[in-house]
Design an enzyme around this catalytic site. Structure first.
Site, short mmCIF file in Angstrom:
data_model
loop_
_atom_site.label_atom_id
_atom_site.label_comp_id
_atom_site.label_asym_id
_atom_site.label_seq_id
_atom_site.Cartn_x
_atom_site.Cartn_y
_atom_site.Cartn_z
N HIS A 1 -6.54 6.54 -1.55
CA HIS A 1 -7.43 5.47 -0.77
C HIS A 1 -6.62 4.70 0.30
CE1 HIS A 1 -5.67 2.63 -3.61
NE2 HIS A 1 -5.91 1.73 -3.17
N ASP A 2 -5.32 4.58 0.16
CA ASP A 2 -4.43 3.87 1.08
C ASP A 2 -3.57 4.65 1.89
OD1 ASP A 2 -5.92 1.17 1.00
OD2 ASP A 2 -4.43 0.60 -0.69
N HIS B 1 0.92 -1.13 0.00
CA HIS B 1 0.04 -0.15 0.04
C HIS B 1 0.94 1.30 -0.11
CE1 HIS B 1 -2.82 -3.06 1.53
NE2 HIS B 1 -3.44 -2.59 0.79
N HIS C 1 1.55 1.35 -5.78
CA HIS C 1 0.26 0.93 -5.69
C HIS C 1 -0.98 2.01 -5.91
CE1 HIS C 1 -3.49 -1.34 -4.64
NE2 HIS C 1 -3.96 -0.32 -3.32
#
Length: 91
Positions: free
Chosen positions: A64-65, A21, A25
């Site tokens: 998102h991460d 992550h 990514h």
């Protein structure tokens, strides 16, 4: 454009210590999102609303991460991490 630069800056701040992550990514998710939007002909900015929706999707793909610790839920619960104590619904 400043919002786009802000999201790019957030992607740059992913930790290199997390093996999955990370910024690579995030870039992969962004590339996949772009491919899906292009294939489905959804990459259209014909109105302010559509432009805002597109920006929201791009921003979500990038961040998102963000600050993901690189550990799964089972590990978080087993170690009673701060995140598991905050978000575990079984307390």
């Amino acid at each position: 454009c400043s919002a786009l630069l802000c999201s790019a800056s957030a992607a740059h701040r992913y930790s290199d210590d997390v093996p999955y992550h990370n910024a690579t990514h995030a870039a992969d998710v962004l590339a996949r999102l772009s491919a899906i939007l292009q294939a489905d002909k959804l990459l259209i900015c014909d109105s302010k609303e559509n432009a805002l929706l597109l920006f929201a999707a791009v921003l979500a793909a990038i961040v998102h991460d963000y600050m993901h610790p690189g550990l799964n839920n089972a590990f978080q619960v087993a170690t009673s991490s701060e995140a598991s104590r905050e978000f575990n619904e079984q307390h």
